[in-house]
Scaffold this motif. Structure first.
Motif, PDB file in Angstrom:
ATOM      1  N   LEU A 100       8.622  11.520 -14.713  1.00 63.20           N
ATOM      2  CA  LEU A 100       8.020  12.788 -14.284  1.00 63.20           C
ATOM      3  C   LEU A 100       7.819  13.785 -15.440  1.00 63.20           C
ATOM      4  CD1 LEU A 100      10.005  13.165 -10.986  1.00 63.20           C
ATOM      5  CD2 LEU A 100       7.554  12.692 -11.210  1.00 63.20           C
ATOM      6  N   ARG A 101       7.875  13.321 -16.672  1.00 61.84           N
ATOM      7  CA  ARG A 101       7.749  14.197 -17.837  1.00 61.84           C
ATOM      8  C   ARG A 101       6.480  15.041 -17.816  1.00 61.84           C
ATOM      9  NH1 ARG A 101      10.142  13.127 -22.907  1.00 61.84           N
ATOM     10  NH2 ARG A 101      12.167  12.485 -22.271  1.00 61.84           N
ATOM     11  N   LYS A 102       5.416  14.499 -17.334  1.00 68.08           N
ATOM     12  CA  LYS A 102       4.135  15.225 -17.338  1.00 68.08           C
ATOM     13  C   LYS A 102       3.993  16.141 -16.135  1.00 68.08           C
ATOM     14  CE  LYS A 102       2.122  11.735 -20.093  1.00 68.08           C
ATOM     15  NZ  LYS A 102       1.059  11.275 -20.811  1.00 68.08           N
ATOM     16  N   HIS A 103       4.992  16.159 -15.287  1.00 67.20           N
ATOM     17  CA  HIS A 103       4.948  16.977 -14.064  1.00 67.20           C
ATOM     18  C   HIS A 103       6.149  17.917 -14.020  1.00 67.20           C
ATOM     19  CE1 HIS A 103       1.808  14.280 -12.730  1.00 67.20           C
ATOM     20  NE2 HIS A 103       2.594  13.278 -13.062  1.00 67.20           N
ATOM     21  N   ARG A 104       6.396  18.620 -15.106  1.00 65.28           N
ATOM     22  CA  ARG A 104       7.574  19.491 -15.215  1.00 65.28           C
ATOM     23  C   ARG A 104       7.354  20.816 -14.521  1.00 65.28           C
ATOM     24  NH1 ARG A 104       8.450  19.666 -21.288  1.00 65.28           N
ATOM     25  NH2 ARG A 104       6.765  18.213 -21.476  1.00 65.28           N
ATOM     26  N   ARG A 105       7.318  20.765 -13.216  1.00 62.22           N
ATOM     27  CA  ARG A 105       7.198  21.992 -12.416  1.00 62.22           C
ATOM     28  C   ARG A 105       8.459  22.122 -11.570  1.00 62.22           C
ATOM     29  NH1 ARG A 105       2.543  19.314 -11.897  1.00 62.22           N
ATOM     30  NH2 ARG A 105       2.943  18.762  -9.732  1.00 62.22           N
ATOM     31  N   ILE A 106       8.771  23.344 -11.221  1.00 63.76           N
ATOM     32  CA  ILE A 106      10.014  23.605 -10.489  1.00 63.76           C
ATOM     33  C   ILE A 106      10.024  22.919  -9.126  1.00 63.76           C
ATOM     34  CG2 ILE A 106       9.326  25.795  -9.439  1.00 63.76           C
ATOM     35  CD1 ILE A 106      12.249  26.714 -10.277  1.00 63.76           C
ATOM     36  N   ASN A 107       8.877  22.871  -8.437  1.00 62.01           N
ATOM     37  CA  ASN A 107       8.856  22.211  -7.125  1.00 62.01           C
ATOM     38  C   ASN A 107       9.079  20.705  -7.263  1.00 62.01           C
ATOM     39  OD1 ASN A 107       6.302  22.000  -8.328  1.00 62.01           O
ATOM     40  ND2 ASN A 107       5.260  21.857  -6.358  1.00 62.01           N
ATOM     41  N   VAL A 108       8.566  20.100  -8.318  1.00 65.40           N
ATOM     42  CA  VAL A 108       8.797  18.672  -8.564  1.00 65.40           C
ATOM     43  C   VAL A 108      10.279  18.451  -8.865  1.00 65.40           C
ATOM     44  CG1 VAL A 108       8.286  16.741 -10.111  1.00 65.40           C
ATOM     45  CG2 VAL A 108       6.439  18.259  -9.348  1.00 65.40           C
ATOM     46  N   LEU A 109      10.835  19.316  -9.709  1.00 61.53           N
ATOM     47  CA  LEU A 109      12.251  19.198 -10.059  1.00 61.53           C
ATOM     48  C   LEU A 109      13.144  19.335  -8.825  1.00 61.53           C
ATOM     49  CD1 LEU A 109      14.484  19.076 -12.287  1.00 61.53           C
ATOM     50  CD2 LEU A 109      14.459  21.566 -12.175  1.00 61.53           C
ATOM     51  N   LEU A 110      12.900  20.342  -8.000  1.00 61.39           N
ATOM     52  CA  LEU A 110      13.740  20.533  -6.809  1.00 61.39           C
ATOM     53  C   LEU A 110      13.578  19.386  -5.816  1.00 61.39           C
ATOM     54  CD1 LEU A 110      13.539  24.385  -6.235  1.00 61.39           C
ATOM     55  CD2 LEU A 110      15.502  23.030  -6.999  1.00 61.39           C
ATOM     56  N   GLY A 111      12.357  18.914  -5.621  1.00 61.85           N
ATOM     57  CA  GLY A 111      12.142  17.769  -4.731  1.00 61.85           C
ATOM     58  C   GLY A 111      12.878  16.534  -5.220  1.00 61.85           C
ATOM     59  N   CYS A 112      12.808  16.282  -6.529  1.00 59.56           N
ATOM     60  CA  CYS A 112      13.513  15.129  -7.107  1.00 59.56           C
ATOM     61  C   CYS A 112      15.025  15.313  -7.065  1.00 59.56           C
ATOM     62  CB  CYS A 112      13.051  14.897  -8.535  1.00 59.56           C
ATOM     63  SG  CYS A 112      11.373  14.308  -8.621  1.00 59.56           S
ATOM     64  N   THR A 113      15.478  16.540  -7.235  1.00 59.17           N
ATOM     65  CA  THR A 113      16.917  16.819  -7.165  1.00 59.17           C
ATOM     66  C   THR A 113      17.445  16.536  -5.758  1.00 59.17           C
ATOM     67  OG1 THR A 113      16.757  18.484  -8.897  1.00 59.17           O
ATOM     68  CG2 THR A 113      18.680  18.604  -7.459  1.00 59.17           C
ATOM     69  N   ILE A 114      16.725  16.995  -4.753  1.00 63.23           N
ATOM     70  CA  ILE A 114      17.141  16.748  -3.368  1.00 63.23           C
ATOM     71  C   ILE A 114      17.115  15.243  -3.061  1.00 63.23           C
ATOM     72  CG2 ILE A 114      16.484  17.087  -0.945  1.00 63.23           C
ATOM     73  CD1 ILE A 114      15.536  19.941  -1.853  1.00 63.23           C
ATOM     74  N   ALA A 115      16.025  14.578  -3.450  1.00 61.07           N
ATOM     75  CA  ALA A 115      15.897  13.133  -3.182  1.00 61.07           C
ATOM     76  C   ALA A 115      16.986  12.342  -3.912  1.00 61.07           C
ATOM     77  CB  ALA A 115      14.515  12.642  -3.588  1.00 61.07           C
ATOM     78  N   SER A 116      17.228  12.669  -5.182  1.00 62.50           N
ATOM     79  CA  SER A 116      18.243  11.921  -5.932  1.00 62.50           C
ATOM     80  C   SER A 116      19.647  12.219  -5.415  1.00 62.50           C
ATOM     81  CB  SER A 116      18.135  12.197  -7.432  1.00 62.50           C
ATOM     82  OG  SER A 116      18.404  13.543  -7.731  1.00 62.50           O
ATOM     83  N   SER A 117      19.896  13.439  -4.947  1.00 63.73           N
ATOM     84  CA  SER A 117      21.209  13.775  -4.374  1.00 63.73           C
ATOM     85  C   SER A 117      21.463  12.991  -3.090  1.00 63.73           C
ATOM     86  CB  SER A 117      21.315  15.271  -4.093  1.00 63.73           C
ATOM     87  OG  SER A 117      21.252  16.010  -5.284  1.00 63.73           O
ATOM     88  N   LEU A 118      20.443  12.905  -2.248  1.00 60.17           N
ATOM     89  CA  LEU A 118      20.583  12.138  -1.001  1.00 60.17           C
ATOM     90  C   LEU A 118      20.756  10.650  -1.289  1.00 60.17           C
ATOM     91  CD1 LEU A 118      17.938  13.955   1.237  1.00 60.17           C
ATOM     92  CD2 LEU A 118      20.440  14.096   1.399  1.00 60.17           C
ATOM     93  N   LEU A 119      19.969  10.134  -2.220  1.00 65.19           N
ATOM     94  CA  LEU A 119      20.099   8.729  -2.605  1.00 65.19           C
ATOM     95  C   LEU A 119      21.494   8.455  -3.167  1.00 65.19           C
ATOM     96  CD1 LEU A 119      18.557   5.997  -3.099  1.00 65.19           C
ATOM     97  CD2 LEU A 119      18.145   6.857  -5.410  1.00 65.19           C
ATOM     98  N   PHE A 120      21.951   9.324  -4.048  1.00 62.56           N
ATOM     99  CA  PHE A 120      23.275   9.206  -4.646  1.00 62.56           C
ATOM    100  C   PHE A 120      24.351   9.180  -3.559  1.00 62.56           C
ATOM    101  CE2 PHE A 120      27.073  10.968  -6.670  1.00 62.56           C
ATOM    102  CZ  PHE A 120      27.110  10.286  -7.877  1.00 62.56           C
ATOM    103  N   TYR A 121      24.270  10.116  -2.639  1.00 61.76           N
ATOM    104  CA  TYR A 121      25.255  10.227  -1.553  1.00 61.76           C
ATOM    105  C   TYR A 121      25.274   8.962  -0.690  1.00 61.76           C
ATOM    106  CZ  TYR A 121      27.344  11.915   2.804  1.00 61.76           C
ATOM    107  OH  TYR A 121      28.120  12.057   3.924  1.00 61.76           O
TER     108      TYR A 121
END
Length: 182
Positions: free
Chosen positions: A87-108
């Motif tokens: 996602l290097r070329k998509h460094r926007r806050i909404n992308v970051l927060l969406g990925c953070t939520i998705a990765s947190s749920l996946l991790f859990y």
């Protein structure tokens, strides 16, 4: 610094360790590092921090230095790091927060599923898997609490990294002495 944040609560006693359980910058570091740092720096910082802190924690809790849990965590952090890198070329806050939520749920879900399979306290059926993902093992804080802590801490750390690195990340990425290696 990141090693200290992950390790120190374990050495301050059981109540402190439980209060800070699953509050760690590592997943946010993996995601933001992959997304915003030059590859070599991101890789060394993310995985150096994980390996160092995991060895210290395993020694503290008298666990083997290399064990299935540590290896599974390493794979999960590698997946999160790769997601950030893609996602290097998509460094926007909404992308970051969406990925953070998705990765947190996946991790859990994945980490609790590993606990379900490996921990003898869980019956090996859907009720046991549900217990592993909700109430957890009796006598310990509920598993859902760890999920909430993971989501909140990952989101906070990701936002801190994002705002700290955003103005600098383009400069870092273009610096000749820190060039990308693929």
């Amino acid at each position: 610094m990141f090693v200290v944040v992950r390790v120190v609560p374990a050495y301050l006693g059981q109540p402190t360790a439980e209060a800070f359980a699953n509050i760690s910058p590592l997943a946010a570091l993996a995601l933001c590092g992959g997304m915003m740092f030059p590859t070599r720096i991101a890789f060394i910082l993310t995985f150096g921090t994980f390996i160092t802190s995991d060895i210290i924690l395993n020694l503290k809790y008298e666990q083997p230095i290399i064990n299935y849990y540590s290896l599974f965590l390493l794979v999960l952090f590698a997946v999160i790091f790769t997601g950030g890198y893609l996602l290097r070329k998509h460094r926007r806050i909404n992308v970051l927060l969406g990925c953070t939520i998705a990765s947190s749920l996946l991790f859990y879900l994945l980490l609790n599923s590993v606990s379900f399979f490996m921990d003898p306290h869980y019956t090996k059926n859907m009720a046991g898997w549900f217990q592993a993902n909700t109430t957890g093992v009796p006598g310990y804080p509920p598993a859902w609490l760890f999920g909430i802590r993971t989501l909140i801490s990952n989101s906070i750390f990701a936002l801190v990294f994002y705002f700290a690195l955003s103005p600098k990340s383009d400069t870092l990425m273009k610096a000749p002495h820190l060039s990308q290696t693929t």
